[in-house]
Design a protein around this motif. Structure first.
Motif, PDB file in Angstrom:
ATOM      1  N   HIS A   7       0.692  -1.145  -0.158  1.00  0.00           N
ATOM      2  CA  HIS A   7      -0.038   0.086   0.049  1.00  0.00           C
ATOM      3  C   HIS A   7       0.891   1.059  -0.221  1.00  0.00           C
ATOM      4  N   LYS A   8       0.745   1.895  -0.935  1.00  0.00           N
ATOM      5  CA  LYS A   8       1.659   3.144  -1.315  1.00  0.00           C
ATOM      6  C   LYS A   8       3.263   3.326  -0.796  1.00  0.00           C
ATOM      7  N   GLY A   9       3.701   1.948  -1.361  1.00  0.00           N
ATOM      8  CA  GLY A   9       5.076   1.766  -1.231  1.00  0.00           C
ATOM      9  C   GLY A   9       5.463   0.914   0.228  1.00  0.00           C
ATOM     10  N   GLU A  10       4.450   0.662   0.967  1.00  0.00           N
ATOM     11  CA  GLU A  10       4.880  -0.168   2.147  1.00  0.00           C
ATOM     12  C   GLU A  10       4.159  -1.553   2.084  1.00  0.00           C
ATOM     13  N   ILE A  11       4.998  -2.456   2.541  1.00  0.00           N
ATOM     14  CA  ILE A  11       4.441  -3.788   2.555  1.00  0.00           C
ATOM     15  C   ILE A  11       3.630  -4.155   3.682  1.00  0.00           C
ATOM     16  N   ILE A  12       2.200  -4.590   3.607  1.00  0.00           N
ATOM     17  CA  ILE A  12       1.252  -4.715   4.613  1.00  0.00           C
ATOM     18  C   ILE A  12       1.159  -6.141   5.015  1.00  0.00           C
ATOM     19  N   THR A  13       1.187  -6.931   3.882  1.00  0.00           N
ATOM     20  CA  THR A  13       1.292  -8.287   4.424  1.00  0.00           C
ATOM     21  C   THR A  13       1.868  -9.160   3.175  1.00  0.00           C
ATOM     22  N   ASP A  14       2.530 -10.393   3.877  1.00  0.00           N
ATOM     23  CA  ASP A  14       3.295 -11.120   2.763  1.00  0.00           C
ATOM     24  C   ASP A  14       2.063 -12.215   2.410  1.00  0.00           C
ATOM     25  N   LEU A  15       2.268 -12.719   1.317  1.00  0.00           N
ATOM     26  CA  LEU A  15       1.296 -13.784   0.637  1.00  0.00           C
ATOM     27  C   LEU A  15       1.981 -15.017   0.709  1.00  0.00           C
ATOM     28  N   GLU A  16       1.241 -16.142   1.236  1.00  0.00           N
ATOM     29  CA  GLU A  16       1.727 -17.609   1.195  1.00  0.00           C
ATOM     30  C   GLU A  16       1.541 -18.090  -0.172  1.00  0.00           C
ATOM     31  N   GLU A  17       2.460 -19.200  -0.364  1.00  0.00           N
ATOM     32  CA  GLU A  17       2.230 -20.017  -1.707  1.00  0.00           C
ATOM     33  C   GLU A  17       0.792 -20.325  -1.909  1.00  0.00           C
ATOM     34  N   GLU A  50      -7.325   2.233  -3.918  1.00  0.00           N
ATOM     35  CA  GLU A  50      -6.429   2.397  -4.874  1.00  0.00           C
ATOM     36  C   GLU A  50      -5.161   2.436  -4.551  1.00  0.00           C
ATOM     37  N   GLY A  51      -4.629   2.508  -3.476  1.00  0.00           N
ATOM     38  CA  GLY A  51      -2.964   2.227  -3.193  1.00  0.00           C
ATOM     39  C   GLY A  51      -2.692   1.099  -3.044  1.00  0.00           C
ATOM     40  N   LEU A  52      -3.609  -0.156  -3.225  1.00  0.00           N
ATOM     41  CA  LEU A  52      -3.180  -1.454  -3.097  1.00  0.00           C
ATOM     42  C   LEU A  52      -2.746  -2.159  -4.312  1.00  0.00           C
ATOM     43  N   VAL A  53      -1.547  -2.735  -4.398  1.00  0.00           N
ATOM     44  CA  VAL A  53      -0.921  -3.631  -5.078  1.00  0.00           C
ATOM     45  C   VAL A  53      -0.101  -4.903  -4.882  1.00  0.00           C
ATOM     46  N   GLU A  54      -0.128  -5.897  -5.546  1.00  0.00           N
ATOM     47  CA  GLU A  54       0.517  -7.194  -5.399  1.00  0.00           C
ATOM     48  C   GLU A  54       1.901  -6.913  -5.907  1.00  0.00           C
ATOM     49  N   VAL A  55       2.876  -7.287  -5.304  1.00  0.00           N
ATOM     50  CA  VAL A  55       4.258  -7.223  -5.486  1.00  0.00           C
ATOM     51  C   VAL A  55       5.008  -8.427  -5.302  1.00  0.00           C
ATOM     52  N   VAL A  62       3.569  -6.642  -9.532  1.00  0.00           N
ATOM     53  CA  VAL A  62       3.223  -7.735 -10.703  1.00  0.00           C
ATOM     54  C   VAL A  62       2.077  -7.669 -11.628  1.00  0.00           C
ATOM     55  N   ASP A  63       1.063  -7.139 -11.074  1.00  0.00           N
ATOM     56  CA  ASP A  63      -0.189  -6.639 -11.758  1.00  0.00           C
ATOM     57  C   ASP A  63      -1.299  -6.205 -11.085  1.00  0.00           C
ATOM     58  N   ALA A  64      -1.347  -5.018 -10.929  1.00  0.00           N
ATOM     59  CA  ALA A  64      -2.173  -4.134 -10.146  1.00  0.00           C
ATOM     60  C   ALA A  64      -3.549  -4.179 -10.287  1.00  0.00           C
ATOM     61  N   GLY A  65      -3.925  -4.544 -11.569  1.00  0.00           N
ATOM     62  CA  GLY A  65      -5.539  -4.667 -12.107  1.00  0.00           C
ATOM     63  C   GLY A  65      -5.667  -6.047 -11.817  1.00  0.00           C
ATOM     64  N   ARG A  66      -5.077  -7.003 -11.643  1.00  0.00           N
ATOM     65  CA  ARG A  66      -5.435  -8.453 -11.656  1.00  0.00           C
ATOM     66  C   ARG A  66      -6.654  -8.695 -10.610  1.00  0.00           C
ATOM     67  N   HIS A  67      -6.717  -8.134  -9.678  1.00  0.00           N
ATOM     68  CA  HIS A  67      -7.492  -8.691  -8.635  1.00  0.00           C
ATOM     69  C   HIS A  67      -8.882  -7.842  -8.644  1.00  0.00           C
ATOM     70  N   SER A  68      -9.956  -8.544  -8.408  1.00  0.00           N
ATOM     71  CA  SER A  68     -11.277  -7.844  -8.431  1.00  0.00           C
ATOM     72  C   SER A  68     -11.645  -7.422  -7.235  1.00  0.00           C
ATOM     73  N   GLN A  69     -12.624  -6.314  -7.307  1.00  0.00           N
ATOM     74  CA  GLN A  69     -12.930  -5.470  -6.039  1.00  0.00           C
ATOM     75  C   GLN A  69     -14.446  -5.475  -5.928  1.00  0.00           C
ATOM     76  N   ALA A  70     -14.678  -6.077  -4.832  1.00  0.00           N
ATOM     77  CA  ALA A  70     -16.276  -6.106  -4.380  1.00  0.00           C
ATOM     78  C   ALA A  70     -16.420  -5.127  -3.280  1.00  0.00           C
ATOM     79  N   MET A  71     -17.352  -4.344  -3.552  1.00  0.00           N
ATOM     80  CA  MET A  71     -17.865  -3.422  -2.458  1.00  0.00           C
ATOM     81  C   MET A  71     -19.081  -4.092  -1.537  1.00  0.00           C
TER      82      MET A  71
END
Length: 73
Positions: A7-17, A50-55, A62-71
């Motif tokens: 989120h805006k340059g700061e890692i907020i959580t790691d993803l597991e395999e 809007e500030g969330l991306v997967e890295v 990696v692909d900031a637009g890959r994940h769907s967003q449900a409100m």
């Protein structure tokens, strides 16, 4: 490969395999599609989806637009 949610340059959580993530309302839901018992939720920082991306850790976006967003209502 090691991936994380940033989120805006700061890692907020790691993803597991095998984990995938989606934003639902004010929460990030992280789960493994092949394992229905594995899931976790973390709040969206500052409510700013809007500030969330997967890295790739050690690399770039990696692909900031890959994940769907449900409100949620």
């Amino acid at each position: 490969m090691a991936f994380a949610i940033q989120h805006k340059g700061e890692i907020i959580t790691d993803l597991e395999e095998g984990e995938e993530w989606v934003v639902v309302g004010a929460m990030i839901v992280i789960a493994r599609p092949k394992d229905s018992t594995h899931s976790r939720e973390i709040p969206v920082p500052d409510g700013d989806i809007e500030g969330l991306v997967e890295v790739w850790v050690g690399g770039g976006v990696v692909d900031a637009g890959r994940h769907s967003q449900a409100m949620a209502g």
